[in-house]
Write an enzyme that holds these catalytic residues in place. Structure first.
Site, PDB file in Angstrom:
ATOM      1  CG  HIS A 109     -11.281  -7.838   6.587  1.00 51.82           C
ATOM      2  ND1 HIS A 109     -10.486  -8.585   7.409  1.00 51.82           N
ATOM      3  CD2 HIS A 109     -10.763  -7.980   5.339  1.00 51.82           C
ATOM      4  CE1 HIS A 109      -9.537  -9.173   6.694  1.00 51.82           C
ATOM      5  NE2 HIS A 109      -9.673  -8.820   5.435  1.00 51.82           N
ATOM      6  CD  GLU A 155      -1.732  -2.419   1.463  1.00 54.19           C
ATOM      7  OE1 GLU A 155      -2.606  -3.297   1.359  1.00 54.19           O
ATOM      8  OE2 GLU A 155      -0.558  -2.664   1.829  1.00 54.19           O
TER       9      GLU A 155
END
Length: 668
Positions: free
Chosen positions: A474, A407
């Site tokens: 998540h 990322e």
């Protein structure tokens, strides 16, 4: 002038280079050395506040810069003054930069070499050392996309190579065949920590095989070896784009910065490396070759000394900047006045939340040919939520790019693309994973325009929120992490119409935008929305329903909770204000609804402590106190991680507590 004879500790090979080239390299090598010597004097006099000396390492910066074309980007570090001088930056402006004055490259907002200048094709570092390597990837990617035969070079130290960004950036460049020279200055120390405590490999070129790329080692104190090696590598990379790891063996003769000293370095190391001084050795070689003589040395030094003194005189004549809060606040963002785009026709179609986002992305790709989408599995697979499904067939893999799991490197590459005039949308597979790219977002994207006027035209898409029993990693709503960061914009739509219009607006905006999209809304809601491209204003709230008893200020899933709760309370009349944008947020709309009802609840899914609701509640108390008929109340998620089991998750989420707060507020 009497020169000091030094027995060469290195072998020079002029190959077929002309006397003119050899003398040019000498002058470029001498200039940063003489500036440094002057800076050390000014530091002792208190006329500069800090100095990172590159004495002993000048041949690397000068050799590389002279070897590359003037329009090829270089991303240097603290001790690479030779990059800036060899690119012919005005000395007066460099001096004002180091003194924190307005005509410096950062207007006094950052120090030393923490700046860039597109005019000179240089992008300076931030203190975190590694992130510029990923930015170099983005610049090189733009060159590849435009089919420009250019090379990008980025510096790293042996200490900085321990950072994760070193691996991420090189790996991305290897996978994408990006023409980047990753130059590691191996000087044996990361500040005071010796290499033996930094890494176990004997030399950095051993790492090349692990990335599947070429690795080359040079004597970093030998200006001709550096210049010749990089000239040949760059020529080859322009023809055959690929990354190369270049290790330059060297030594810094002074501390990490002057205040740190050098007591931690064994004395015998200084004795060895003093004999390999890049300036003295090259000067002696040119004397032996009869390319240089004492008269020329004297003339060159006199010319450089005059230029330094003239630059310092100009810098000294400039006063320190006058502070203006308005100017400082304004410069956090690239100025942008959007023209709100209405759909060309009245045609509408029923689109789910997820379809609206996909449509906005696709139509923006059509509108902006120099826009790139990057993320894990976004190409043929279409992303884990299938939002970019079919994009590869329409736009190609050059613009819809699968990325390694890195990322930070991909966000940094987005900034690099911006430097070359591209737009990029970076997808975080889940908002939770943004932690791996946090530094690039809050320290690079957010601060770059304020520091040196370079905007970061990057949208980071963030699938967010709980309600799907996905557990702690998540399900987070982490918008508050970025709400505290000036320079970013934050968008958080609650319905398909806003999702498309605000995404298109975010992509159009030249500033970095964090775009949050609630996963539970993806396929659970739908609406008739315009089929054409359109934008909505960032920073404007929407009044979802009107009433007079209470104001519920919220966003995202909170809007749907508020509507459901109020449908179950028919005797209560409520304003439901959907903020839609969180940074900036619509203070006028908030004040208007407070004025109207006098009773306010601020609610969000994110945990309560430190959430955005606290800032809004505080602003209301400070600015709208006389309009209130009751205390401002807040509600949010529990101050826990988001649990997995549905009964636990239901307790974490604030829906039931929001109803209780409404009842409490009405009873006040």
């Amino acid at each position: 002038m009497e020169t000091v004879a030094v027995t060469p500790a290195m072998a020079f090979d002029r190959k077929n280079y002309s006397d003119e080239t050899l003398l040019h390299l000498y002058k470029e090598l001498l200039l940063p050395r003489m500036i440094e010597e002057k800076m050390l004097i000014l530091l002792r006099q208190g006329k500069v506040s800090k100095w990172f000396s590159g004495i002993g390492q000048e041949a690397i910066a000068v050799g590389l810069t002279c070897a590359l074309h003037s329009d090829e980007y270089i991303l240097p570090l603290h001790r690479n003054l030779g990059v800036f001088t060899a690119r012919q930056m005005p000395l007066a402006r460099l001096f004002t930069q180091w003194q924190g004055k307005l005509s410096g490259f950062t207007k006094g907002r950052d120090r030393s070499f923490h700046f860039g200048a597109n005019e000179f094709h240089i992008v300076g570092m931030i203190s975190h050392l590694g992130p510029q390597m990923s930015v170099a990837d983005g610049i090189a990617l733009a060159n590849v996309l435009r089919k420009e035969p250019k090379v990008t070079a980025v510096f790293s130290g042996d200490g900085g190579s321990s950072e994760g960004e070193f691996h991420e950036a090189i790996n991305v460049a290897a996978v994408w065949d990006l023409p980047v020279i990753f130059l590691v200055e191996n000087n044996g120390y990361g500040l005071s920590t010796p290499s033996s405590e930094q890494f176990r490999c004997k030399q950095f070129i051993d790492k090349g095989i692990g990335y599947g790329i070429e690795a080359v080692q040079v004597d970093g104190n030998n200006i001709l070896e550096v210049y010749d090696t990089i000239s040949k590598l760059a020529e080859s990379m322009r023809e055959n784009p690929r990354p190369i790891l270049l290790e330059a063996m060297t030594f810094r003769m002074r501390g990490h910065e002057e205040a740190s000293g050098t007591k931690y370095v064994p004395k015998e190391l200084f004795e060895i490396w003093e004999k390999k001084d890049p300036v003295n050795n090259y000067e002696q070689y040119l004397l032996q070759e009869k390319v240089l003589d004492a008269a020329k040395i004297e003339a060159f030094r006199a010319e450089i000394k005059h230029a330094i003194e003239a630059g310092l005189e100009t810098a000294a004549a400039e006063s320190m900047p006058t502070a203006s809060a308005d100017t400082e606040l304004t410069d956090m963002y690239r100025p942008f006045t959007p023209e709100i785009v209405a759909p060309k026709s009245e045609a509408k179609s029923e689109r789910r939340f997820i379809d609206a986002i996909s449509d906005g992305l696709r139509q923006s790709m059509e509108r902006y040919p120099e826009m790139v989408i990057m993320g894990q599995d976004v190409a043929e697979y279409g992303g884990v939520f299938k939002i970019t499904e079919g994009f590869v067939s329409q736009f190609g893999k050059a613009r819809v790019r699968n990325t390694p799991l890195c990322e930070s490197a991909i966000v940094g590459a987005g900034l690099g693309l911006s430097i070359k005039g591209y737009k990029s949308v970076v997808e975080m597979q889940f908002a939770d994973f943004v932690t791996c790219g946090f530094n690039q977002i809050v320290n690079n994207l957010a601060k770059t325009h304020y520091r040196w006027g370079q905007n970061a035209d990057v949208v980071v898409r963030m699938p967010t929120g709980a309600g799907t029993a996905a557990g702690p990693f998540h399900s987070q709503s982490n918008e508050a992490w970025f709400f505290h960061t000036p320079g970013l914009k934050i968008v958080y739509p609650s319905n398909p119409y806003d999702a498309k219009g605000l995404l298109c607006a975010a992509i159009e905006d030249p500033n970095p935008v964090m775009y949050f999209e609630h996963k539970l809304l993806y396929r659970s809601i739908a609406d008739q929305i315009p089929a054409d491209y359109y934008t909505l204003p960032i920073g404007k709230a929407a009044l979802v329903s009107e009433g007079s008893d209470i104001s519920i200020i919220t966003y995202g899933m909170g809007v749907h909770w508020a509507k459901e709760i109020m449908s179950q309370m028919p005797d209560v009349s409520a304003d439901i204000l959907d903020l839609r944008s969180l940074l900036p947020w619509d203070k006028e709309a908030v004040a208007a609804t407070v004025r109207k009802t006098g009773r306010v609840l601020v609610a969000h899914e994110d945990t309560l402590t430190g959430g955005i609701g606290g800032e809004i509640a505080a602003w209301i108390a400070e600015n709208c106190f006389q309009m209130l008929d009751a205390p401002v109340l807040r509600e949010g998620g529990l101050d826990t991680a988001v649990p997995f089991a549905p009964p636990l998750e239901a307790v974490f989420l604030p829906k039931q507590r929001i109803r209780e707060k409404i009842e409490q507020l009405l009873a006040y």
